[in-house]
Design a protein around this motif. Structure first.
Motif, PDB file in Angstrom:
ATOM      1  N   SER A  68       0.843  -1.203   0.000  1.00  0.00           N
ATOM      2  CA  SER A  68       0.000   0.000   0.000  1.00  0.00           C
ATOM      3  C   SER A  68       0.871   1.244   0.000  1.00  0.00           C
ATOM      4  N   LEU A  72       0.297   3.475  -3.220  1.00  0.00           N
ATOM      5  CA  LEU A  72      -0.367   4.753  -2.948  1.00  0.00           C
ATOM      6  C   LEU A  72       0.645   5.885  -2.735  1.00  0.00           C
ATOM      7  N   GLN A  73       1.928   5.515  -2.570  1.00  0.00           N
ATOM      8  CA  GLN A  73       2.967   6.508  -2.231  1.00  0.00           C
ATOM      9  C   GLN A  73       2.558   7.315  -0.996  1.00  0.00           C
ATOM     10  N   SER A  74       1.936   6.604  -0.050  1.00  0.00           N
ATOM     11  CA  SER A  74       1.537   7.221   1.219  1.00  0.00           C
ATOM     12  C   SER A  74       2.158   6.421   2.348  1.00  0.00           C
ATOM     13  N   PRO A  75       2.490   7.068   3.445  1.00  0.00           N
ATOM     14  CA  PRO A  75       3.078   6.329   4.565  1.00  0.00           C
ATOM     15  C   PRO A  75       2.051   5.420   5.236  1.00  0.00           C
ATOM     16  N   ALA A  76       2.550   4.392   5.918  1.00  0.00           N
ATOM     17  CA  ALA A  76       1.686   3.543   6.741  1.00  0.00           C
ATOM     18  C   ALA A  76       2.345   3.407   8.111  1.00  0.00           C
ATOM     19  N   PHE A  77       1.568   2.954   9.075  1.00  0.00           N
ATOM     20  CA  PHE A  77       2.052   2.923  10.452  1.00  0.00           C
ATOM     21  C   PHE A  77       1.676   1.618  11.122  1.00  0.00           C
TER      22      PHE A  77
ATOM     23  N   SER B 116      -5.460   5.361   7.825  1.00  0.00           N
ATOM     24  CA  SER B 116      -4.243   6.001   7.328  1.00  0.00           C
ATOM     25  C   SER B 116      -4.230   5.968   5.807  1.00  0.00           C
ATOM     26  N   ILE B 117      -4.762   4.905   5.224  1.00  0.00           N
ATOM     27  CA  ILE B 117      -4.824   4.844   3.756  1.00  0.00           C
ATOM     28  C   ILE B 117      -5.745   5.939   3.210  1.00  0.00           C
ATOM     29  N   THR B 120      -4.205   9.684   4.315  1.00  0.00           N
ATOM     30  CA  THR B 120      -2.960  10.155   3.705  1.00  0.00           C
ATOM     31  C   THR B 120      -3.089  10.229   2.185  1.00  0.00           C
ATOM     32  N   THR B 121      -3.893   9.348   1.591  1.00  0.00           N
ATOM     33  CA  THR B 121      -4.058   9.403   0.133  1.00  0.00           C
ATOM     34  C   THR B 121      -4.713  10.727  -0.271  1.00  0.00           C
TER      35      THR B 121
END
Lengths: 322, 204
Positions: A68, A72-77, B116-117, B120-121
């Motif tokens: 993901s 999505l080029q978004s961070p995850a935690f 968060s998906i 942040t997207t």
């Protein structure tokens, strides 16, 4: 000022873990923080699939998350509060923490090599063991406080407040699912005289021992509480009247035939028991009143016996009062 | 006192930028989640943060809701917090949506993952439109399966003066899934946002 030299030593000495993976989730770089704790050498793991090196890592979930980040080029935690750790790593508090592995917070960040445009995902891992330990200790003491708050200090059975809350719960449950529910109220016979003759210490010992004896006669699901001075009450879930009367008689018999030893003396004691059964037409308070009324009648009948509530008891009580 | 309210031009501009960010997010999400994602054009409104708990009280009365918070920082003093609200009926669908087939993932973890998906997207898209970039804090579960989440929202909203409220409804072909997102921006950051919007407007 040129600070290009900074990132090298920083990665070497950083007090957090850094793992860099390529799009195939193969290891590109791991900093010494992780290498030392996992006892691995960067040269031997470079290019290998992350899950072939950390075989205990939650593969299905973590690879989905890492993908993901990439797509999505978004961070995850990932937080230790939801998942205690991603990788089985030792921590530096082996003595003070009962937990074997480092609790971890993890940031997963999308990175792009500016020269080639190649995409990577970087895992930043922080040790959250201290927070984990403090929280565990806090939960432990909260649990202990909660228990103390529910129990009677002398006898260790439920205290009146908690017992009554439980009665409300059980009455609602019995009403909703049409399950039988019975109640026992009992009182130590001539307890005041025992206190006068042998002293309050003897009275306390008798309360403790009788409560222990009766507790041993009950099922795990029965709720045994101290209602007041020498008065006790037992909720019998899923128990029809006949079963409750049987339990009450057994309690009566066993208490009468089990002397309590106090300072080399054998103190004989007995209990009077009132029994009532729940039906959907009555409230928890009325259920208590009925058991109490039956108990009162058992006392009047000469003690050391079981009386079951029936509506006629109200009339006989009225006669006594007038 | 400084006026935090937006001019009509600023508001229109923000609405447009959010629409674009939504479009970008919807496209990315559809490809990642492998299902057609229809994102309804969000309703945007600047509201006094103190009014938000009351609004949600009406909307979510009696429902068990989960609330997830995620904070972000951008350049130029822009910062804020997003809050996602889920109704419990939807929580069970998230595992299938995220492609988790193991049972080892807790509900709280699934909620933070999907939050968060989604957040942040969208925010990455918005940052791009504002010529900015955001960094994010890990999502926190503020309330889980909680009837009394309004009082927790009240405690959170207390720290913010003005809130940009964005109601997003996600419609997925294979799943029925929806949630509400609120974007909270504190007073001084609203001033920064107004400056940024003025710059965008000046470029047109």
């Amino acid at each position: 000022m040129n600070i290009d030299w900074l990132s090298g030593p920083l990665l070497q000495q950083l007090n957090s873990g850094v793992i860099l993976l390529n799009k195939q989730l193969q290891i590109i770089y791991i900093n010494p923080y992780i290498c030392r704790r996992a006892d691995i050498q960067l040269e031997t793991v470079q290019g290998k699939d992350i899950f072939s090196v950390f075989t205990d890592a939650p593969q299905a979930w973590l690879s989905r998350k890492l993908n993901s980040v990439l797509s999505l080029q978004s961070p995850a935690f990932s937080s230790w509060e939801q998942r205690q750790y991603l990788f089985k790593l030792p921590h530096l508090r082996p003595v003070s923490s009962a937990n074997q592995y480092m609790a971890q917070n993890c940031n997963m960040l999308p990175l792009t090599d500016p020269a080639t445009g190649e995409q990577y995902v970087c895992l930043l891992i922080e040790d959250a063991t201290d927070a984990y330990v403090y929280q565990s200790q806090l939960q432990q003491s909260n649990l202990q406080l909660q228990q103390v708050n529910r129990l009677d200090g002398l006898t260790g059975v439920l205290n009146r407040n908690y017992w009554q809350q439980q009665l409300e719960v059980e009455v609602q449950r019995a009403g909703r699912y049409q399950h039988p529910l019975s109640l026992l109220f009992f009182d130590l016979d001539k307890f005041k005289r025992l206190n006068d003759d042998y002293g309050h210490q003897a009275g306390d010992v008798v309360l403790i021992e009788v409560a222990r004896l009766i507790g041993s006669l009950l099922r795990e699901t029965d709720l045994f509480g101290r209602y007041g001075g020498e008065e006790f009450a037992i909720i019998l879930p899923d128990t029809p009247l006949e079963g409750a009367i049987e339990v009450a008689k057994r309690i009566c018999r066993r208490v009468a035939e089990s002397p309590v030893v106090f300072q080399q003396q054998r103190l004989m004691t007995s209990v009077s028991v009132g029994v009532s059964q729940f039906n959907t037409a009555i409230t928890a308070d009325e259920l208590i009143q009925q058991a109490d009324l039956a108990l009162y009648q058992a006392k009047r009948n000469g003690r050391n016996q079981v009386v079951t509530y029936h509506p006629g008891l109200i009339d006989s009580l009225k006669k006594v009062k007038s | 006192m400084t006026d935090l309210s937006f001019t009509e031009e600023q508001r229109d501009c923000l609405q447009e930028l959010i629409n674009v960010a939504m479009g970008l997010a919807s496209d990315k999400l559809a490809r990642f989640l492998n299902t057609f994602v229809h994102l309804q054009v969000p309703a945007i409104g600047l509201v006094n943060a103190a009014e938000i708990p009351e609004q949600f009280r009406g909307q979510y009365q009696g429902l068990h809701s989960s609330m997830i918070s995620l904070g972000f920082f951008g350049d130029g003093g822009l910062r804020g917090e997003t809050i996602l609200l889920y109704q419990l009926e939807n929580a069970g669908k998230i595992a299938a949506l995220l492609g988790y087939d193991d049972d080892a993932t807790s509900e709280a973890e699934m909620l933070t993952d999907i939050s968060s998906i989604l957040t942040t997207t969208f925010l990455n898209g918005l940052a791009e439109q504002l010529d900015n970039s955001f960094s994010y804090a890990a999502p926190r579960v503020i309330s889980s399966r909680d009837n009394d989440f309004i009082s927790k929202l009240e405690q959170t909203a207390f720290h913010w003066q003005l809130a940009l409220k964005v109601d997003i409804r996600y419609e997925l072909t294979d799943y029925s899934f929806d949630c509400n997102m609120i974007l909270l921006i504190p007073g001084e950051a609203v001033l920064k946002l107004k400056t940024i919007l003025d710059n965008v407007l000046a470029d047109f």
